[in-house]
Design a protein around this motif. Structure first.
Motif, PDB file in Angstrom:
ATOM      1  N   ARG A 378       7.159 -42.015  -5.205  1.00  0.00           N
ATOM      2  CA  ARG A 378       6.527 -43.379  -5.513  1.00  0.00           C
ATOM      3  C   ARG A 378       5.211 -43.533  -4.764  1.00  0.00           C
ATOM      4  N   LEU A 382       4.724 -43.769  -9.050  1.00  0.00           N
ATOM      5  CA  LEU A 382       5.673 -43.791 -10.159  1.00  0.00           C
ATOM      6  C   LEU A 382       6.927 -44.879  -9.594  1.00  0.00           C
ATOM      7  N   HIS A 383       7.366 -45.466 -10.435  1.00  0.00           N
ATOM      8  CA  HIS A 383       8.492 -46.412 -10.414  1.00  0.00           C
ATOM      9  C   HIS A 383       9.979 -45.524 -10.593  1.00  0.00           C
ATOM     10  N   VAL A 384      10.319 -45.444  -9.249  1.00  0.00           N
ATOM     11  CA  VAL A 384      11.544 -44.464  -9.070  1.00  0.00           C
ATOM     12  C   VAL A 384      12.679 -45.214  -8.639  1.00  0.00           C
ATOM     13  N   ARG A 385      13.968 -44.995  -9.210  1.00  0.00           N
ATOM     14  CA  ARG A 385      15.136 -45.498  -8.592  1.00  0.00           C
ATOM     15  C   ARG A 385      16.080 -44.249  -8.569  1.00  0.00           C
TER      16      ARG A 385
END
Lengths: 452, 452
Positions: A378, A382-385
């Motif tokens: 992140r 970056l878009h991290v889930r």
């Protein structure tokens, strides 16, 4: 707690809660408004959500003033009102800095506005509205630029000239028509208001009002015939002097829109005249318009106007600035969204939610690495889930990743003993092993090819 | 017009006009808030700008209620108030859809809020505020996630742990300290309020209030010693049980923050504990906090809190939903901007204005082509500007292009006879001739290399 009514737990009438999918659709609309406005060289501004009440009572017609939410601070003596529109704020801001701002001023904004009227289809008590204005340029080219920007936005929303039309008229031409049929010269603003109400009023009521504005019964009959011709809003009414006779449906002497001839040339040179009709019965209700006026309507004529605007050359001066010509347009979020939905031009709302770059799946025993890895990724924008469930079933977790529409999944499993993680492309289904210290680089490279 | 006061022509006290450079800075801040929130897996929401008045009177401490702008619709009997904060709206929205929403709910928003207080440095009557909340997860990991997101935003604004500190405390630990020193158990909320006012109150005033809340003069003396230690906000106060003695500045029995030990572990595993201090005198004023509380402060201690939040596990139930734990944070736009400006961490405002891709210069005789060319390039999603001046002096027009910070200039001159235009890279100064029909492709390729 005892005194609380159940209404406390609902949004006030005529306002909206935006849960994530609805919010994503709103942001989509706003991003089209913003991006096209910027591409056309407009700069974004905003003003206060409430203004001094008399900013509105000074200049707007009665159509606005009766619809205000107004208030005072407890113990204060100043009257405020929630903004019902942007033009008075814009005129005030221009007047305050008129000499410092290079002309023409090209501004847009996307604020919320408030009207204390009864909520109904297409009309809410709080709504969002895009506004764009050119100030300090009195040329037909400026009118055309505002119309070109509006059409750019309609195109950005996948609309075509078969879906929507830009109806154009001119207060000067309408005034001459109204005077010719017998309306009193000192009641012209009321006559504009009346004309603007044409689609919402019964003919009897309309006639009664027309007679109070100076028409005799004989003049009414003539005027009624004109109305019948002029109001055919769904037909192109090309009545420019000089337009070829085969496309002039009505006699040019009847529809006197001489002032629009140079605008027509400007629209043609921009390649957008095929979006536009000339509609001589279009007056628009607000008192401050002085020249060209326009509205965007669905071709079916079903909904209210999608957008509307015009030239208002006296307003900046009214607010204490130098004499400054201006032209602008506004488009609310409610009618356009209804229309896009009806025509199937919006994806399901979930499609507008931001897509995760990565979904991290950790099925190791202690999960010691993943909190740090997620934080690091992140930090690299970056878009991290990741999952909040206890399961270590990779299949189920991949299913959850798919629901978020993530592009990639990183899988931390027993391969970690070899310093390796799994990287799965969730679009192609391909999976590879990646050294942990090369993960960021590989993720970036893969995303780069996927986003193209 | 005669009755108009000059104040009509100014923004209401405590509100702001956003001219383009100011608006660009606001959008910069909002885009950092939004991008980092999305990267951390939060989804954007919004609610109405005004709510039913009793949504606020039901649950907030007196600190909020006295600061509301409230109003009715003319002729209506419903009381509304402009939103002073987001948490009640969020609790209402969650309560209304609690069973339909997968947990944990991770929401953020960036609305405007209103407080009817006297405007002063860092406090306005209308301001923008980012909020982020995790609902349905009572773990210290959720507290850590909210703090990690906040630190991600601080990093996104180029701040370091040398600029700002996250001060953390816990209502449970504070309660035990207060009870131990003699505060009455049924006056704890008032004692939290009092503690929260420590930096804004004289010691005499503070003492007088403390005595009304149950302390004897002897107990006051002990408590005053504790305050003196606990309030050293600029020092890391690492008082975790188990913290190595060399960094434990105070005796753990004095600062009882046992509940924070698991949170400390979560912060360490995310690599962010070096941003955080434990500050046992931090209580925060709002009535609804139930556990962890935190604030972000400048290391100098000069400005107000930059951000603040905490755990509020009872609020959703209070608004009619099921019992649901929640933790959240909020950061306003006013204090952070003052601080970034003071530390030289903002570019000049103009640097945040969108840069044009192209500036079109037309020095041909009839300028027949440029209106069409500009319209076509904008339709291709390029940000295109041109001059509104009459001059045909290429040097002057290039100067104007430079002022807009355009990346490229297209020059339409006599080369048009050969079907060719000039394309000048305004960063490198290089200029080439391009076939008109290859212009779009060349522009795209050149911009692609420049934007990297």
């Amino acid at each position: 707690m005892a005194a609380t009514n159940t209404h406390t737990f609902q949004a006030p009438k005529g306002t909206r809660d935006f849960y994530p999918p609805d919010m994503a659709v709103r942001r989509h609309l706003e991003s089209v408004w913003r991006e096209v406005s910027i591409n056309h060289g407009f700069e974004e501004v905003d003003g206060p959500t409430f203004e001094h009440l008399d900013l509105y009572t000074v200049k707007s017609g009665p159509g606005i003033v009766s619809e205000l939410f107004s208030f005072r601070r407890a113990g204060g003596d100043t009257d405020y009102a929630l903004r019902p529109e942007f033009t008075p704020t814009l005129a005030r801001m221009v007047a305050a800095s008129a000499h410092a701002l290079p002309k023409p001023i090209k501004w847009f904004c996307i604020p919320n506005f408030f009207r204390a009227e009864r909520p109904q289809r297409g009309r809410l008590r709080e709504f969002f509205q895009w506004n764009a204005d050119i100030v300090g340029d009195d040329s037909p080219a400026a009118d055309a630029e505002v119309i070109a920007l509006t059409i750019g936005i309609l195109e950005g929303l996948d609309l075509t000239p078969n879906d929507v039309r830009v109806k154009i008229s001119h207060r000067g031409g309408i005034a001459r028509v109204l005077l010719r049929y017998g309306f009193q010269g000192d009641r012209l603003l009321d006559a504009f208001d009346l004309l603007d109400s044409l689609d919402k009023t019964s003919l009897d009521e309309f006639k009664a009002k027309a007679l109070t504005l100076g028409l005799s019964d004989v003049q009414w009959n003539d005027f009624r015939e004109w109305l019948g011709l002029a109001a055919r809003a769904n037909q192109p009414v090309l009545t420019m002097p000089g337009a070829p006779p085969e496309i002039s449906r009505f006699h040019p002497q009847t529809f006197d829109l001489l002032e629009l001839e140079p605008l027509h040339g400007e629209l043609e040179s921009r390649g957008i005249s095929h979006w536009c009709d000339y509609k001589p019965s279009l007056a628009r209700g607000l008192a401050y318009y002085t020249g060209t006026v326009f509205e965007v309507h669905e071709t079916s004529g079903k909904e209210r106007a999608i957008a509307g605007g015009g030239r208002y050359d006296n307003l900046v001066e009214l607010f204490g600035g130098p004499s400054t010509p201006a032209v602008g347009i506004a488009m609310g979020d409610v009618v356009i969204r209804l229309m896009l939905e009806e025509r199937g031009l919006l994806e399901p709302a979930e499609a507008y939610l931001p897509r995760p770059d990565l979904f991290v799946i950790d099925v190791t025993e202690d999960q010691a690495l993943s909190a740090k890895l997620i934080a690091d990724l992140r930090r690299e924008n970056l878009h991290v889930r990741h999952s909040y469930r206890a399961t270590k079933n990779v299949g189920k977790l991949l299913g959850e990743a798919g629901k978020t529409r993530a592009r990639l999944a990183v899988i931390l499993g027993k391969e970690l003993e070899r310093g390796v993680v799994g990287l799965k492309n969730l679009e192609s289904g391909e999976q590879e092993e990646v050294q942990l210290d090369a993960l960021l680089e590989t993720v970036r490279a893969t995303l780069h090819t996927m986003k193209k």
